[in-house]
Enzyme design. Structure first.
Site, PDB file in Angstrom:
ATOM      1  N   MET A   1       0.841  -1.214   0.000  1.00  0.00           N
ATOM      2  CA  MET A   1       0.000   0.000   0.000  1.00  0.00           C
ATOM      3  C   MET A   1       0.868   1.254   0.000  1.00  0.00           C
ATOM      4  O   MET A   1       1.299   1.717  -1.019  1.00  0.00           O
ATOM      5  CB  MET A   1      -0.938  -0.002   1.202  1.00  0.00           C
ATOM      6  N   CYS A   2       1.178   1.805   1.135  1.00  0.00           N
ATOM      7  CA  CYS A   2       1.941   3.053   1.287  1.00  0.00           C
ATOM      8  C   CYS A   2       1.105   4.278   0.940  1.00  0.00           C
ATOM      9  O   CYS A   2       0.195   4.223   0.114  1.00  0.00           O
ATOM     10  CB  CYS A   2       3.202   3.097   0.419  1.00  0.00           C
ATOM     11  N   GLY A   3       1.455   5.375   1.577  1.00  0.00           N
ATOM     12  CA  GLY A   3       0.817   6.640   1.244  1.00  0.00           C
ATOM     13  C   GLY A   3       1.913   7.650   0.987  1.00  0.00           C
ATOM     14  O   GLY A   3       2.915   7.678   1.683  1.00  0.00           O
TER      15      GLY A   3
ATOM     16  N   ARG B   1      -2.689   3.521   5.521  1.00  0.00           N
ATOM     17  CA  ARG B   1      -2.110   2.917   4.322  1.00  0.00           C
ATOM     18  C   ARG B   1      -0.697   2.418   4.587  1.00  0.00           C
ATOM     19  O   ARG B   1      -0.168   1.605   3.827  1.00  0.00           O
ATOM     20  CB  ARG B   1      -2.041   3.929   3.179  1.00  0.00           C
TER      21      ARG B   1
ATOM     22  N   THR C   1       4.185   7.359   4.271  1.00  0.00           N
ATOM     23  CA  THR C   1       3.880   6.365   5.304  1.00  0.00           C
ATOM     24  C   THR C   1       4.033   5.006   4.641  1.00  0.00           C
ATOM     25  O   THR C   1       3.547   4.784   3.533  1.00  0.00           O
ATOM     26  CB  THR C   1       2.443   6.507   5.850  1.00  0.00           C
TER      27      THR C   1
END
Lengths: 227, 314
Positions: free
Chosen positions: B1-3, B31, B158
């Protein structure tokens, strides 16, 4: 009635909507949705829910008979898998608008991003602006109306869905062919667009499947290109 | 995911950067619960205050307080032998050094990183500072006072680790090692990472992590070193990287977004006369900047660059 969503979790917002419906409310406004995800999913009563602001992913997914208005933009998957009902997005929509939808309408006044109408099974998807990469990818039935320009790889690997484009078509996907709209197509387009106060950018073009990929054909150029 | 998140001011108000990025990262925390980080360009130009550099250095992984303190002394000693150190600030396993004079980036890195195998120069630049660590955005702020950081533009990240270790070095933003003042944040998976890595390692480039996102800075350093403009390098990256990506990259003068050709990953842009804000999800933009602006999702294959306030002061 109004639901102030700012301090509520997504679950609480959805529970509040359901509770309002159970109480007989038919006009519900959700204030400050703040672009959160999964709002207004699986609404199957003929009520009107309005979101005053943008929504996140999957808004209006799995609905039937309900009407949803989004006074902002929608994230990915707006109206995905909906059986019926109507959704109106005032702004633009992210990827996969109307993914696998089965019926009803999904109207996006702005532009839709990649894979609009992917795997669509029925209903009508209407886009006032442009559509993105692989719009109509593997779409089976239903109608996609794009008032602006088509994106890259339009109508790739489609089944019986018909796409009408009012602007330019710079690129077609695998097995997509441009054809002439019929008289009844043009009548449908004219009445649909005026009902939603939208206008095509130019002359209507029709894009359908060339049907070369529906069954494997050894010597077929379409198969060689697609693979 | 990651943001991922990015913010560039058009009109000043440098105090806004840290606060805005922090609010965006807090909204994106779901995320990427593993790590958080920011890269902020202070607005200091190469021309003014000649020879003012900031190095942010990871002292090691899992050090005790005593070990970290000792490492900090060693790193300080090495730095002082190369050029004057104006200020030292230690936070847990990280240290921030303000330096005066001309710096040869590669020599500085080699010398400092020679102190121990897990020492890493996390960022080195005249304008750029990268603050990152394992943990939440809130913890990042507690450690590094992100909300107090000022600048013209910045990036945030993130992390949800998908294929590599969870530690400070593997978290983002990634400074483009050896290239002053350039950093990137990435959401997605660059699938030809291993092929690119083999090519670069064959040229003697050092990789600090097994994280595919690191190759972005390495690629940009290579292309800029070969004479590409930042814009040319980004277009070339969009062509050369396989897989899924939305990434943001910036220099002191330019702030950019790049999207893969399939639109695999989300990225939302909002722009007013005062700022440009970009985030993986609109929730981050609304949490940080409220209502009163529209948003859009750029199409697949987009490369878009904005001049920063630093560029405006030419």
């Amino acid at each position: 009635m109004e639901i102030e969503a700012r301090e509520l979790s997504v679950r609480e917002v959805n529970q509040a909507i359901q509770a309002a419906i159970a109480h007989g409310e038919s006009e519900i406004t959700v204030r400050e949705p703040a672009a959160r995800h999964n709002l207004g999913v699986a609404l199957i009563e003929p009520v009107h829910v309005r979101f005053d602001g943008s929504v996140g992913y999957y808004c209006g997914g799995l609905i039937d008979r309900a009407r949803i208005t989004i006074r902002g933009s929608a994230g990915w998957g707006v109206g995905e898998s909906k059986l019926g009902g109507d959704i109106l997005v005032h702004g633009g929509a992210g990827n996969g608008a109307g993914a696998a939808m089965r019926g009803g309408t999904l109207v996006i006044k702005g532009s839709a991003s990649a894979r609009a109408g992917v795997s669509m099974k029925g209903g009508t998807l209407i886009i006032g602006g442009d559509c993105g990469y692989m719009t109509g990818f593997m779409a089976q039935k239903g109608t996609i109306i794009v008032c602006g320009d088509g994106g890259e790889a339009l109508a790739d690997s489609m089944y019986e869905t018909e796409i009408f484009v009012g602007g330019d078509i710079p690129d077609l996907g695998n097995d997509a062919v441009v054809s002439e709209p019929s008289e009844s197509d043009l009548l449908m387009l004219s009445s649909t667009c005026s009902a939603h106060e939208m206008e095509p950018r130019g002359e209507w073009k029709k894009v359908v499947s060339g049907r070369e990929l529906w069954n494997f054909k050894k010597g077929s150029l379409a198969w060689r290109e697609a693979l | 995911m990651c943001g991922i998140a990015g913010f560039a001011s058009k009109t000043g108000a440098p105090a806004r950067i840290g606060r805005t990025l922090l609010a965006m990262l807090s909204a994106l925390e779901c995320r990427g619960p593993d790590s958080a980080g920011v890269a902020i360009w202070s607005g200091r130009r190469a021309g003014d205050e000649r020879g003012r550099w900031v190095a942010r250095i990871k002292l090691g992984d899992g050090l005790s307080e005593a070990e970290a303190s000792r490492r900090a002394q060693q790193v300080l000693g090495v730095a002082e032998s190369l050029l004057p150190v104006r200020d030292v600030e230690r936070t847990g396993d990280s240290v921030r050094l303000a330096l005066d004079g001309e710096v040869d980036l590669d020599s500085f890195e080699r010398a400092v990183e020679g102190v121990a195998p897990d020492v890493e120069v996390v960022s080195l630049g005249q304008s750029l500072e990268v603050a990152k660590q394992v943990g939440s955005p809130q913890k990042l702020d507690d450690s590094f006072d992100v909300r107090g950081m000022k600048g013209t533009h910045g990036l945030g990240h993130t992390r949800l680790s998908t294929e590599s270790r969870i530690d400070l070095s593997h978290s983002q933003p990634f400074w483009a090692h050896g290239l002053a003042d350039v950093a990137s944040v990435h959401n997605g998976h660059i699938t030809n990472y291993h092929r690119l890595r083999r090519i670069y390692e064959g040229q003697g480039v050092r990789f600090y992590t097994g994280n595919d996102s690191e190759v972005i800075g390495i690629y940009l350093r290579d292309r800029l070193g070969q004479g590409d403009s930042f814009e040319e390098a980004l277009h070339r990256a969009q062509h050369d990287f396989d897989g899924s990506y939305c990434f943001l990259a910036a220099t002191p003068d330019e702030f950019a977004l790049v999207k893969d050709g399939f639109g695999f990953k989300p990225l939302i842009v909002a722009e007013t006369s005062d700022w440009v804000a970009i985030a993986t999800e609109e929730v981050a933009l609304r949490a940080a900047l409220g209502e009163g602006f529209e948003t859009r999702e750029p199409p697949a294959r987009t490369v878009q660059i904005w001049p920063t306030m630093q560029a405006a002061h030419v």
